[in-house]
Design a protein around this motif. Structure first.
Motif, short mmCIF file in Angstrom:
data_model
loop_
_atom_site.label_atom_id
_atom_site.label_comp_id
_atom_site.label_asym_id
_atom_site.label_seq_id
_atom_site.Cartn_x
_atom_site.Cartn_y
_atom_site.Cartn_z
N ALA A 186 38.93 38.78 39.26
CA ALA A 186 37.92 39.70 39.79
C ALA A 186 36.49 39.32 39.38
CB ALA A 186 38.24 41.14 39.38
N PRO A 187 36.18 39.14 38.10
CA PRO A 187 34.82 38.76 37.74
C PRO A 187 34.44 37.36 38.20
CG PRO A 187 36.23 38.76 35.79
CD PRO A 187 37.01 39.39 36.90
N LEU B 223 30.21 34.92 44.19
CA LEU B 223 29.49 35.53 45.32
C LEU B 223 28.04 35.79 44.97
CD1 LEU B 223 32.15 38.10 46.61
CD2 LEU B 223 31.41 36.00 47.75
N ALA B 224 27.80 36.31 43.77
CA ALA B 224 26.44 36.69 43.39
C ALA B 224 25.56 35.49 43.09
CB ALA B 224 26.48 37.62 42.17
N GLN B 225 26.11 34.47 42.45
CA GLN B 225 25.29 33.36 41.99
C GLN B 225 25.30 32.17 42.95
OE1 GLN B 225 26.76 32.51 38.05
NE2 GLN B 225 25.86 34.36 37.16
N ASN B 226 26.43 31.90 43.58
CA ASN B 226 26.52 30.73 44.47
C ASN B 226 26.27 31.06 45.93
OD1 ASN B 226 27.34 29.71 42.04
ND2 ASN B 226 29.14 28.64 42.80
N GLY C 78 25.71 44.26 43.70
CA GLY C 78 26.46 45.48 44.01
C GLY C 78 27.53 45.22 45.06
N VAL C 79 27.17 44.46 46.10
CA VAL C 79 28.13 44.12 47.15
C VAL C 79 29.22 43.22 46.58
CG1 VAL C 79 28.42 42.96 49.37
CG2 VAL C 79 26.39 44.36 48.95
N ALA C 80 28.83 42.29 45.70
CA ALA C 80 29.81 41.38 45.09
C ALA C 80 30.82 42.16 44.26
CB ALA C 80 29.08 40.35 44.23
N LEU C 81 30.36 43.15 43.51
CA LEU C 81 31.26 43.99 42.73
C LEU C 81 32.23 44.75 43.63
CD1 LEU C 81 28.77 45.36 40.06
CD2 LEU C 81 30.77 43.95 39.58
N LEU C 82 31.71 45.24 44.75
CA LEU C 82 32.56 45.96 45.70
C LEU C 82 33.63 45.03 46.28
CD1 LEU C 82 33.21 48.48 47.35
CD2 LEU C 82 31.48 47.77 49.02
#
Length: 334
Positions: free
Chosen positions: A87-88, A94-97, A103-107
C-alpha cells in the motif's frame, strides 16, 4: 443478611468469571513481563523507551484489530504483512513518480487494499477454498508485486509537510513522552472494534458464524457477506498501518511487514481470541499487542544478540501460549 449473602455469592461469581476470562491471564503475563524487564534494565521504564514502544505498538495493533474480528468469524489472513508493504509503495510511486496528488494517491492505496481483501473474501466464501491457502497465495502475489514495481529497492517516503503527514505521522510531546498520532488512530479503532464485537448486531453475527456457520445461516445471518467485509476491513487496516509506518520513518520498503502476519495472529491468540473461531476479545488483543511489543523491546535492552533475536521472540511467545493455556485450564477447574 440474606441480601448480604446473595451479594457475596454474586461477587464471588464475578471474581470467578474474571479469573476465567482470557483477558485476565493475558494481563497477568503482561504484568510479569513488565516487572522482569524493569528489573533487568533500569532504562526499560524510561520516558524515551516508553515513547519508542508506543511509536511501534499501533502499527501491529491496528492490523491485529482486523485479525481479531476475522479470527472470531473462523478465518484468518496471511497476506496482511505483504499488504502492509504494498500500500505505501503504491502511494509513494503515484505521488513521487507519477505526480499524483498525495491525497488521491492515498485513496488509490486504500482502494487497492479493498480490492485485495474483496478477492480474498470472494474466493474463500464463494469458491470454498481454505483461507489459509487463499491468503498464503495472496501473500506471495502482493509481496512479489511490491518487489517487482520497486525492483527490490525501498522508496523515500513523502517528506513534505501537510495535512496528511500530520494526520498519519504527526506527533505531540506530553512532558518527557512523545506520542504519535498513530496511537490515537489505534485507540479510536479499538473503541470502534469493541463496539462492533460486543454491542452491535454485527458482532453477534461474527461470533455466531465462527461458532457454527450452518446454524448462523439457518437463522438468517448473511455469513458470506460478513466474511467478505471482514477480509476487506482486515486488508484496509493493514494498508493503513503500512502508510502510517512509511510516513513515520520516511521510507516505503517492499519487504516491510515481513512476518507480521504470524506475529499478529500470535498476539491475537495470546490475547484470548480462539484460533478456531467463535470467541474474540478486543481488550485481549490490546493486551497481546502490548505483550509482544514489550518482549521485542525488552530483549533488545537486556542484550540479546541480533542473530538470536527471532529465536528468543519465538520461544517467549510459545512459552506465553502454554502458560496462557494452563492459566485458563486452572481457572476453569476452580
Amino acid at each position: 443478611m440474606a441480601v448480604t449473602a446473595e451479594d457475596g455469592v454474586r461477587s464471588a461469581k464475578g471474581r470467578s468469571s474474571l479469573m476465567r476470562s482470557p483477558q485476565f491471564s493475558s494481563f497477568v503475563i503482561l504484568v510479569v513481563l513488565l516487572a522482569v524487564f524493569a528489573v533487568a534494565d533500569g532504562n526499560f521504564l524510561s520516558p524515551l523507551n516508553i515513547s519508542n514502544m508506543m511509536a511501534f505498538l499501533p502499527e501491529l495493533g491496528i492490523i491485529a484489530l482486523g485479525m481479531t474480528l476475522l479470527l472470531t468469524a473462523g478465518e484468518f489472513d496471511l497476506s496482511v504483512g505483504a499488504v502492509f508493504a504494498l500500500a505505501p509503495v503504491v502511494v509513494m510511486l503515484l505521488a513521487q513518480n507519477a505526480g499524483v496528488d498525495i491525497g488521491v494517491a492515498l485513496l488509490v492505496g486504500l482502494l487497492l487494499c479493498i480490492a485485495i481483501g474483496a478477492i480474498n473474501g470472494v474466493i474463500v466464501t464463494k469458491i470454498g477454498i481454505s483461507s489459509f491457502l487463499v491468503t498464503l497465495s495472496m501473500l506471495l502475489i502482493v509481496r512479489g508485486a511490491a518487489l517487482y514495481i520497486t525492483q527490490g529497492f525501498p522508496l523515500k517516503s513523502w517528506d513534505q509537510p501537510g495535512f496528511f503527514v500530520t494526520l498519519l505521522a504527526g506527533s505531540v510531546n506530553i512532558g518527557s513522552f512523545r506520542f504519535y498520532t498513530s496511537l490515537w488512530w489505534f485507540i479510536a479503532l479499538s473503541l470502534l472494534a469493541v463496539y462492533v464485537l460486543r454491542y452491535a448486531k454485527l458482532g453477534n453475527w461474527i461470533s455466531a458464524i465462527g461458532s457454527n456457520r450452518n446454524a448462523a445461516v439457518a437463522r438468517g445471518v448473511p455469513a458470506d457477506a460478513v466474511k467478505i467485509w471482514l477480509f476487506i476491513a482486515t486488508s484496509v487496516l493493514a494498508g493503513l498501518a503500512g502508510m502510517i509506518s512509511a510516513f513515520r520513518i520516511s521510507a516505503a520498503s517492499p519487504v516491510a511487514g515481513t512476518g507480521y502476519e504470524l506475529e499478529v495472529i500470535a498476539m491475537v491468540v495470546v490475547g484470548g481470541t480462539a484460533l478456531t473461531g467463535g470467541r474474540g476479545t478486543i481488550l485481549g488483543t490490546i493486551v497481546g499487542a502490548l505483550m509482544l511489543r514489550t518482549i521485542r523491546n525488552g530483549i533488545v535492552l537486556v542484550g540479546v544478540p541480533g542473530l538470536a533475536y527471532n529465536i528468543f521472540v519465538g520461544v517467549i511467545i510459545l512459552a506465553m501460549l502454554i502458560l496462557h493455556a494452563l492459566l485458563q485450564k486452572n481457572a476453569a477447574r476452580s
